[in-house]
Design an enzyme around this catalytic site. Sequence first.
Site, PDB file in Angstrom:
ATOM      1  N   CYS A  74     -19.507 -23.535 -47.186  1.00 14.57           N
ATOM      2  CA  CYS A  74     -18.124 -23.170 -46.912  1.00 14.57           C
ATOM      3  C   CYS A  74     -17.939 -21.656 -47.012  1.00 14.57           C
ATOM      4  O   CYS A  74     -18.799 -20.940 -47.535  1.00 14.57           O
ATOM      5  CB  CYS A  74     -17.212 -23.883 -47.905  1.00 14.57           C
ATOM      6  SG  CYS A  74     -15.452 -23.716 -47.568  1.00 14.57           S
ATOM      7  N   GLU A  77     -18.589 -19.940 -50.492  1.00  9.47           N
ATOM      8  CA  GLU A  77     -19.937 -19.506 -50.837  1.00  9.47           C
ATOM      9  C   GLU A  77     -20.293 -18.205 -50.128  1.00  9.47           C
ATOM     10  O   GLU A  77     -20.954 -17.324 -50.700  1.00  9.47           O
ATOM     11  CB  GLU A  77     -20.970 -20.583 -50.481  1.00  9.47           C
ATOM     12  CG  GLU A  77     -21.096 -21.704 -51.491  1.00  9.47           C
ATOM     13  CD  GLU A  77     -19.970 -22.717 -51.390  1.00  9.47           C
ATOM     14  OE1 GLU A  77     -19.685 -23.377 -52.409  1.00  9.47           O
ATOM     15  OE2 GLU A  77     -19.365 -22.855 -50.310  1.00  9.47           O
ATOM     16  N   MET A  78     -19.869 -18.071 -48.872  1.00  7.45           N
ATOM     17  CA  MET A  78     -20.148 -16.847 -48.131  1.00  7.45           C
ATOM     18  C   MET A  78     -19.518 -15.639 -48.815  1.00  7.45           C
ATOM     19  O   MET A  78     -20.135 -14.573 -48.933  1.00  7.45           O
ATOM     20  CB  MET A  78     -19.620 -16.974 -46.703  1.00  7.45           C
ATOM     21  CG  MET A  78     -20.374 -17.988 -45.858  1.00  7.45           C
ATOM     22  SD  MET A  78     -22.115 -17.558 -45.639  1.00  7.45           S
ATOM     23  CE  MET A  78     -21.976 -16.045 -44.701  1.00  7.45           C
ATOM     24  N   LYS A  79     -18.305 -15.801 -49.292  1.00  6.75           N
ATOM     25  CA  LYS A  79     -17.651 -14.707 -49.992  1.00  6.75           C
ATOM     26  C   LYS A  79     -18.347 -14.414 -51.316  1.00  6.75           C
ATOM     27  O   LYS A  79     -18.489 -13.250 -51.722  1.00  6.75           O
ATOM     28  CB  LYS A  79     -16.171 -15.046 -50.230  1.00  6.75           C
ATOM     29  CG  LYS A  79     -15.308 -14.976 -48.977  1.00  6.75           C
ATOM     30  CD  LYS A  79     -13.870 -15.307 -49.288  1.00  6.75           C
ATOM     31  CE  LYS A  79     -12.993 -15.184 -48.037  1.00  6.75           C
ATOM     32  NZ  LYS A  79     -12.789 -13.784 -47.664  1.00  6.75           N
ATOM     33  N   HIS A  97     -19.700 -26.682 -53.191  1.00  7.57           N
ATOM     34  CA  HIS A  97     -18.548 -27.352 -53.802  1.00  7.57           C
ATOM     35  C   HIS A  97     -17.927 -28.382 -52.870  1.00  7.57           C
ATOM     36  O   HIS A  97     -16.868 -28.924 -53.173  1.00  7.57           O
ATOM     37  CB  HIS A  97     -17.485 -26.313 -54.186  1.00  7.57           C
ATOM     38  CG  HIS A  97     -16.803 -25.675 -53.013  1.00  7.57           C
ATOM     39  ND1 HIS A  97     -17.375 -24.648 -52.301  1.00  7.57           N
ATOM     40  CD2 HIS A  97     -15.620 -25.941 -52.407  1.00  7.57           C
ATOM     41  CE1 HIS A  97     -16.561 -24.286 -51.321  1.00  7.57           C
ATOM     42  NE2 HIS A  97     -15.495 -25.069 -51.352  1.00  7.57           N
ATOM     43  N   CYS A 127      -7.450 -34.945 -64.037  1.00  4.52           N
ATOM     44  CA  CYS A 127      -7.650 -35.598 -65.335  1.00  4.52           C
ATOM     45  C   CYS A 127      -6.649 -36.714 -65.554  1.00  4.52           C
ATOM     46  O   CYS A 127      -6.899 -37.651 -66.319  1.00  4.52           O
ATOM     47  CB  CYS A 127      -7.563 -34.568 -66.468  1.00  4.52           C
ATOM     48  SG  CYS A 127      -5.888 -33.942 -66.792  1.00  4.52           S
ATOM     49  N   CYS A 130      -2.775 -34.057 -67.874  1.00  2.14           N
ATOM     50  CA  CYS A 130      -2.109 -32.766 -68.074  1.00  2.14           C
ATOM     51  C   CYS A 130      -0.755 -32.751 -67.359  1.00  2.14           C
ATOM     52  O   CYS A 130      -0.423 -33.652 -66.584  1.00  2.14           O
ATOM     53  CB  CYS A 130      -2.989 -31.623 -67.581  1.00  2.14           C
ATOM     54  SG  CYS A 130      -3.207 -31.553 -65.778  1.00  2.14           S
ATOM     55  N   CYS A 133      -1.065 -32.921 -63.517  1.00  2.00           N
ATOM     56  CA  CYS A 133      -1.423 -34.244 -63.003  1.00  2.00           C
ATOM     57  C   CYS A 133      -0.264 -35.226 -63.100  1.00  2.00           C
ATOM     58  O   CYS A 133      -0.103 -36.113 -62.258  1.00  2.00           O
ATOM     59  CB  CYS A 133      -2.634 -34.786 -63.751  1.00  2.00           C
ATOM     60  SG  CYS A 133      -4.200 -33.996 -63.303  1.00  2.00           S
ATOM     61  N   CYS A 141      -4.730 -29.304 -61.554  1.00  2.00           N
ATOM     62  CA  CYS A 141      -5.126 -29.859 -62.854  1.00  2.00           C
ATOM     63  C   CYS A 141      -5.619 -28.750 -63.781  1.00  2.00           C
ATOM     64  O   CYS A 141      -6.349 -27.849 -63.366  1.00  2.00           O
ATOM     65  CB  CYS A 141      -6.225 -30.893 -62.652  1.00  2.00           C
ATOM     66  SG  CYS A 141      -6.903 -31.600 -64.181  1.00  2.00           S
ATOM     67  N   CYS A 203     -13.292 -30.643 -49.344  1.00  2.00           N
ATOM     68  CA  CYS A 203     -12.665 -29.320 -49.371  1.00  2.00           C
ATOM     69  C   CYS A 203     -12.057 -28.948 -48.033  1.00  2.00           C
ATOM     70  O   CYS A 203     -10.856 -28.888 -47.873  1.00  2.00           O
ATOM     71  CB  CYS A 203     -13.669 -28.251 -49.812  1.00  2.00           C
ATOM     72  SG  CYS A 203     -13.003 -26.568 -49.764  1.00  2.00           S
TER      73      CYS A 203
END
Length: 426
Positions: A74, A77-79, A97, A127, A130, A133, A141, A203
């Site tokens: 994605c 990752e490139m950034k 991710h 979760c 919280c 959520c 979250c 994602c």
Amino acid sequence: SALAAPNAPPVSTGVNLKVSPLLGPNEITDWMDVIRCRAAIVWKPGGSFSIEEVEVAPPKAKEVRIKMVATALCGTEMKMLKDKNLQHQHYPIIMGHEGAGIVESVGKGVSTVKAGDKVIALFLPQCGECTSCLNSADNLCIKFKQGETYLMSDGTSRFTCKGKPVYHFGNTSTFSEYTVMNEISVAKIDAAAPLEKVFLVSCGFSTGYGGAINTAKVTPGSTCAVFGLGGVGLSVIMGCKAAGATRIIAVDTNKDKFEKAKEVGATECINPQDYEKPIQEVLFDLTGDGVDFSFEVIGNPETVAAALASCRESHGVCVIIGLIIGVQLNISGHLFFSGRSLKGSVYGGWKGRDGASKLVSDYMAKKINLDALITHTLNLDKINEAVELMKTGKWQVTYTIFMSKYLGPREMHPLCPVTLSMMLTN
């Protein structure tokens, strides 16, 4: 802080290594298998991916070990690879991710998934406890920040390579044939779902599609402008179309991306380089009074300012979807002496586990089409080739890299060819 490693496995040529872990208050008491498999590791800042054999430790309490089937390279990752503002000192690291796989084993206390279940990996946990959520209008979250430690919840890693511990990434680390995640970062999905397609809801698709549906709340009959036509930008266009927008203007400097944009719903495409005036002025000329909704899907501060300025003064909404971290936005305050609004969006506003499961169900019911976002396949050992393709902007959508056919929780030889799906969101 120093990276703590799990108990090192003994030397063995076998696929699964028996170890007796050092026991802590939250650790498994049974003997478990350490799995050897391949992973794409980045050893230092600015480095490229290196395919290595790694050891993946058993899941501890409330953790799940997953055999990855499809993943994506994605724009995030490139950034991370090239942007100095995003580089960190947590190396070596296994990135990735966005992906989907099959549960291989679970730790103590895991109740929502079991070995053999198909799952979506989530960088955004849920979760369920919280304040975020429990708020129906919120999705960020509190456990999301666990990813900032680059470790599991107990402060240790589940990966080792060449005797060294390896950091996790984004609560997921999907660039490994096997990975370990917290249960709250895993969404169980339909057993019949094709993982090589639905992994996109992990994602890219969810972020773009939800950015239009949930964050912007695009209205029927509206006019939209989408800046950036990578995989996420295309997903935004799909969301705008699904919400009933009648005019969707796609904006990119790469005309090669226009055909795909129109295929998924763009009504027209424009290249800022074809005009002498700023793109926001071009959009005002095209629409008369600006667009109702604009989306910045590049992560460029200057483009954010242009996208906001292209909105209608009375009620225009601009949503930042591209990753912008470590830089200051330079936006004229005059733009806010109006009814315009600027909004952020994470995972398209979906709650992690609930959203992923819903979108997969929608795909199975043919309510959404992910197939248009997948065009090519690459093997894991070609991941650096995928990086170069993204740098050139030659490809805009996803490369699917299939892992070996799933045989069962313990029957897969971890060193066989893996297939990861590279999301090219340039």
